[in-house]
Design a protein around this motif. Sequence first.
Motif, PDB file in Angstrom:
ATOM      1  N   SER A   1      -2.030   0.498  -4.712  1.00  0.00           N
ATOM      2  CA  SER A   1      -1.678  -0.529  -4.342  1.00  0.00           C
ATOM      3  C   SER A   1      -0.678  -1.172  -5.566  1.00  0.00           C
ATOM      4  CB  SER A   1      -2.837  -1.883  -4.213  1.00  0.00           C
ATOM      5  OG  SER A   1      -3.702  -1.210  -3.074  1.00  0.00           O
ATOM      6  N   PHE A   2       0.413  -1.777  -5.233  1.00  0.00           N
ATOM      7  CA  PHE A   2       1.421  -2.334  -5.875  1.00  0.00           C
ATOM      8  C   PHE A   2       1.711  -3.443  -5.995  1.00  0.00           C
ATOM      9  CE2 PHE A   2       2.140   2.286  -6.402  1.00  0.00           C
ATOM     10  CZ  PHE A   2       2.084   2.518  -7.866  1.00  0.00           C
TER      11      PHE A   2
ATOM     12  N   THR B   1       8.890  -5.471 -13.422  1.00  0.00           N
ATOM     13  CA  THR B   1       8.018  -6.379 -12.485  1.00  0.00           C
ATOM     14  C   THR B   1       7.290  -5.642 -11.559  1.00  0.00           C
ATOM     15  OG1 THR B   1       9.709  -6.561 -11.187  1.00  0.00           O
ATOM     16  CG2 THR B   1       9.848  -8.093 -13.032  1.00  0.00           C
ATOM     17  N   VAL B   2       7.060  -4.401 -11.455  1.00  0.00           N
ATOM     18  CA  VAL B   2       6.400  -3.644 -10.545  1.00  0.00           C
ATOM     19  C   VAL B   2       4.951  -3.405 -11.125  1.00  0.00           C
ATOM     20  CG1 VAL B   2       6.208  -1.577  -8.994  1.00  0.00           C
ATOM     21  CG2 VAL B   2       8.134  -2.719  -9.415  1.00  0.00           C
ATOM     22  N   ARG B   3       3.882  -3.837 -10.585  1.00  0.00           N
ATOM     23  CA  ARG B   3       2.664  -3.642 -11.240  1.00  0.00           C
ATOM     24  C   ARG B   3       1.583  -2.824 -10.584  1.00  0.00           C
ATOM     25  NH1 ARG B   3      -2.261  -6.530 -11.800  1.00  0.00           N
ATOM     26  NH2 ARG B   3      -1.323  -8.101 -10.078  1.00  0.00           N
ATOM     27  N   LEU B   4       0.892  -1.793 -11.059  1.00  0.00           N
ATOM     28  CA  LEU B   4      -0.026  -0.878 -10.190  1.00  0.00           C
ATOM     29  C   LEU B   4      -1.302  -1.870 -10.278  1.00  0.00           C
ATOM     30  CD1 LEU B   4      -1.155   1.763  -9.004  1.00  0.00           C
ATOM     31  CD2 LEU B   4      -1.565   2.455 -11.381  1.00  0.00           C
ATOM     32  N   VAL B   5      -1.727  -2.277  -8.992  1.00  0.00           N
ATOM     33  CA  VAL B   5      -2.985  -2.959  -8.720  1.00  0.00           C
ATOM     34  C   VAL B   5      -4.250  -2.320  -8.834  1.00  0.00           C
ATOM     35  CG1 VAL B   5      -4.168  -4.740  -7.426  1.00  0.00           C
ATOM     36  CG2 VAL B   5      -1.712  -4.757  -7.732  1.00  0.00           C
ATOM     37  N   SER B   6      -4.271  -1.216  -8.025  1.00  0.00           N
ATOM     38  CA  SER B   6      -5.234  -0.273  -7.778  1.00  0.00           C
ATOM     39  C   SER B   6      -5.034   1.161  -7.513  1.00  0.00           C
ATOM     40  CB  SER B   6      -6.286  -0.785  -6.690  1.00  0.00           C
ATOM     41  OG  SER B   6      -5.876  -0.849  -5.496  1.00  0.00           O
TER      42      SER B   6
ATOM     43  N   ARG C   1       0.922  -1.135  -0.037  1.00  0.00           N
ATOM     44  CA  ARG C   1       0.065  -0.221   0.047  1.00  0.00           C
ATOM     45  C   ARG C   1       0.954   1.093   0.118  1.00  0.00           C
ATOM     46  NH1 ARG C   1      -3.219  -0.997   5.192  1.00  0.00           N
ATOM     47  NH2 ARG C   1      -3.047   1.433   5.054  1.00  0.00           N
ATOM     48  N   VAL C   2       0.566   2.213  -0.842  1.00  0.00           N
ATOM     49  CA  VAL C   2       1.300   3.301  -1.086  1.00  0.00           C
ATOM     50  C   VAL C   2       0.796   4.554  -1.077  1.00  0.00           C
ATOM     51  CG1 VAL C   2       3.025   4.519  -2.561  1.00  0.00           C
ATOM     52  CG2 VAL C   2       2.962   2.077  -2.337  1.00  0.00           C
ATOM     53  N   ARG C   3       0.971   5.422  -0.364  1.00  0.00           N
ATOM     54  CA  ARG C   3       0.437   6.927  -0.349  1.00  0.00           C
ATOM     55  C   ARG C   3       1.441   7.846  -1.262  1.00  0.00           C
ATOM     56  NH1 ARG C   3      -4.599   9.478   0.105  1.00  0.00           N
ATOM     57  NH2 ARG C   3      -4.162  11.782   0.796  1.00  0.00           N
ATOM     58  N   VAL C   4       0.929   8.422  -2.410  1.00  0.00           N
ATOM     59  CA  VAL C   4       1.897   9.219  -3.216  1.00  0.00           C
ATOM     60  C   VAL C   4       1.672  10.628  -2.862  1.00  0.00           C
ATOM     61  CG1 VAL C   4       2.602   9.557  -5.464  1.00  0.00           C
ATOM     62  CG2 VAL C   4       1.580   7.148  -5.035  1.00  0.00           C
ATOM     63  N   HIS C   5       2.719  11.286  -3.107  1.00  0.00           N
ATOM     64  CA  HIS C   5       2.981  12.753  -2.734  1.00  0.00           C
ATOM     65  C   HIS C   5       3.571  13.370  -3.681  1.00  0.00           C
ATOM     66  CE1 HIS C   5       1.770  12.283   1.529  1.00  0.00           C
ATOM     67  NE2 HIS C   5       2.464  11.198   1.336  1.00  0.00           N
TER      68      HIS C   5
END
Length: 75
Positions: free
Chosen positions: A67-68, A54-59, A4-8
């Motif tokens: 979510s990655f 290989t890093v995929r954005l899920v939502s 889970r990522v919060r982007v700034h």
Amino acid sequence: MRIRVRVHPGAKRSKFEMRDGEMHIWVLAPAIDGKANAAVVQALAHFYRVPRTTVRLVSGEASRSKSFEVPESSK
């Protein structure tokens, strides 16, 4: 693993920070035309030492909370 990522976006400098089980990532790129998402993918790939592809954005494509999916790495 799912992260889970919060982007700034549009930050003055790039950095990572963990808060309450969520990774916060500050990126220089603006939130325009997917530039911030691409910068986060690049940052996660570098952080976990995996290929960028290989890093995929899920939502959360248009949200600050995302979510990655990142493969397990040697880190």
